[in-house]
Structures are given as structure tokens and as C-alpha cells.
Design a protein around this motif. Structure first.
Motif, mmCIF file in Angstrom:
data_model
loop_
_atom_site.group_PDB
_atom_site.id
_atom_site.type_symbol
_atom_site.label_atom_id
_atom_site.label_comp_id
_atom_site.label_asym_id
_atom_site.label_seq_id
_atom_site.Cartn_x
_atom_site.Cartn_y
_atom_site.Cartn_z
ATOM 1 N N MET A 27 0.836 -1.209 0.000
ATOM 2 C CA MET A 27 0.000 0.000 0.000
ATOM 3 C C MET A 27 0.869 1.257 0.000
ATOM 4 S SD MET A 27 -3.453 -0.783 2.215
ATOM 5 C CE MET A 27 -2.644 -1.109 3.751
ATOM 6 N N GLU B 212 -0.515 -1.712 -4.225
ATOM 7 C CA GLU B 212 -1.856 -2.130 -3.834
ATOM 8 C C GLU B 212 -2.610 -0.892 -3.350
ATOM 9 O OE1 GLU B 212 -3.765 -5.204 -0.601
ATOM 10 O OE2 GLU B 212 -1.963 -5.795 -1.706
ATOM 11 N N ALA B 213 -3.869 -0.840 -3.672
ATOM 12 C CA ALA B 213 -4.682 0.315 -3.296
ATOM 13 C C ALA B 213 -4.848 0.390 -1.776
ATOM 14 C CB ALA B 213 -6.053 0.244 -3.960
ATOM 15 N N PHE B 214 -4.798 1.622 -1.264
ATOM 16 C CA PHE B 214 -5.031 1.869 0.165
ATOM 17 C C PHE B 214 -6.526 1.898 0.421
ATOM 18 C CE2 PHE B 214 -6.177 4.754 3.553
ATOM 19 C CZ PHE B 214 -5.400 4.293 4.594
ATOM 20 N N SER B 215 -6.926 1.341 1.543
ATOM 21 C CA SER B 215 -8.315 1.493 1.973
ATOM 22 C C SER B 215 -8.365 1.461 3.498
ATOM 23 C CB SER B 215 -9.217 0.403 1.383
ATOM 24 O OG SER B 215 -9.145 -0.785 2.113
ATOM 25 N N VAL B 216 -9.339 2.153 4.029
ATOM 26 C CA VAL B 216 -9.520 2.185 5.481
ATOM 27 C C VAL B 216 -9.844 0.790 5.992
ATOM 28 C CG1 VAL B 216 -10.943 3.121 7.341
ATOM 29 C CG2 VAL B 216 -10.198 4.610 5.479
ATOM 30 N N VAL B 217 -10.643 0.049 5.249
ATOM 31 C CA VAL B 217 -11.006 -1.304 5.674
ATOM 32 C C VAL B 217 -9.755 -2.182 5.777
ATOM 33 C CG1 VAL B 217 -12.287 -3.383 5.039
ATOM 34 C CG2 VAL B 217 -13.337 -1.137 4.742
ATOM 35 N N LYS B 218 -8.869 -2.102 4.781
ATOM 36 C CA LYS B 218 -7.622 -2.880 4.842
ATOM 37 C C LYS B 218 -6.804 -2.493 6.063
ATOM 38 C CE LYS B 218 -6.972 -3.680 -0.087
ATOM 39 N NZ LYS B 218 -6.147 -3.364 -1.253
#
Length: 106
Positions: A75, A80-86
């Protein structure tokens, strides 16, 4: 000392996993070499730590550290895309690893 070796081995797991991805199926020399060295060191450290730490706990901590660092690195570098859920899931994973260490040291 076993826990220190286990943590270092978990970090090396992230190194070899990342190098494996960058090796393009072992067609690139330097990522392939990094993969091989980190893999042997990581497995060796895991085996050494398992002399004092139960197999289930050691393996779960090792995998957890490696997985969390591999995803976090991907990330940060944009692979890889960043996401709050990850991020929340990674924090949960790290929390579980810390919990296993606390229970394992009783």
C-alpha cells in the motif's frame, strides 16, 4: 530471545514474499536472490524460535507479521490500493499477533 528471532523472521517473511512478487517468476536475478536468502533466513529463524514457542503460536505470529508487513508495504509503494477497511483489518491482525504473544508468554 526466541520472540525477537520470531519477529525478525516474520519481517524476513515480508521481504521474501515481496521479492518473490518482484522476481517475475524467477526471471529477474536480484529479486530472486533476495527471495532465496530471505526465505532461508526466515525459515531458519522460525525453526529456531519454535524450540521455545509452540508451533501453532509461532507459526501464527510469523505469518501475521509477514502478511501485515507485506500488505502495508504494497500500500505504501502504491502496488496495492489503500483502503480504510484494509488498515482496520491489518490493525486487527497485529492485535491478534500481540495477543498470541501475551498468551504464549504465560
Amino acid at each position: 530471545m526466541s520472540w525477537v528471532i520470531l519477529v525478525i523472521s516474520g519481517v524476513l517473511e515480508a521481504v521474501w514474499a515481496t521479492a518473490l512478487g518482484k522476481s517475475d517468476g524467477f526471471t529477474k536475478l536480484w529479486p530472486s536472490i533476495v527471495f532465496a536468502i530471505a526465505l532461508v533466513a526466515s525459515m531458519g529463524g522460525l525453526a529456531w524460535a519454535m524450540r521455545d514457542i509452540s508451533t501453532g503460536t509461532a507459526y501464527a505470529v510469523w505469518v501475521g507479521i509477514g502478511a501485515a508487513l507485506t500488505v502495508a508495504y504494497a500500500m505504501v509503494t502504491g502496488d496495492e490500493a489503500f483502503s480504510v477497511v484494509k488498515m482496520l483489518l491489518l490493525f486487527g491482525l497485529v492485535g491478534c499477533v500481540v495477543g498470541l504473544k501475551m498468551v504464549g508468554s504465560e
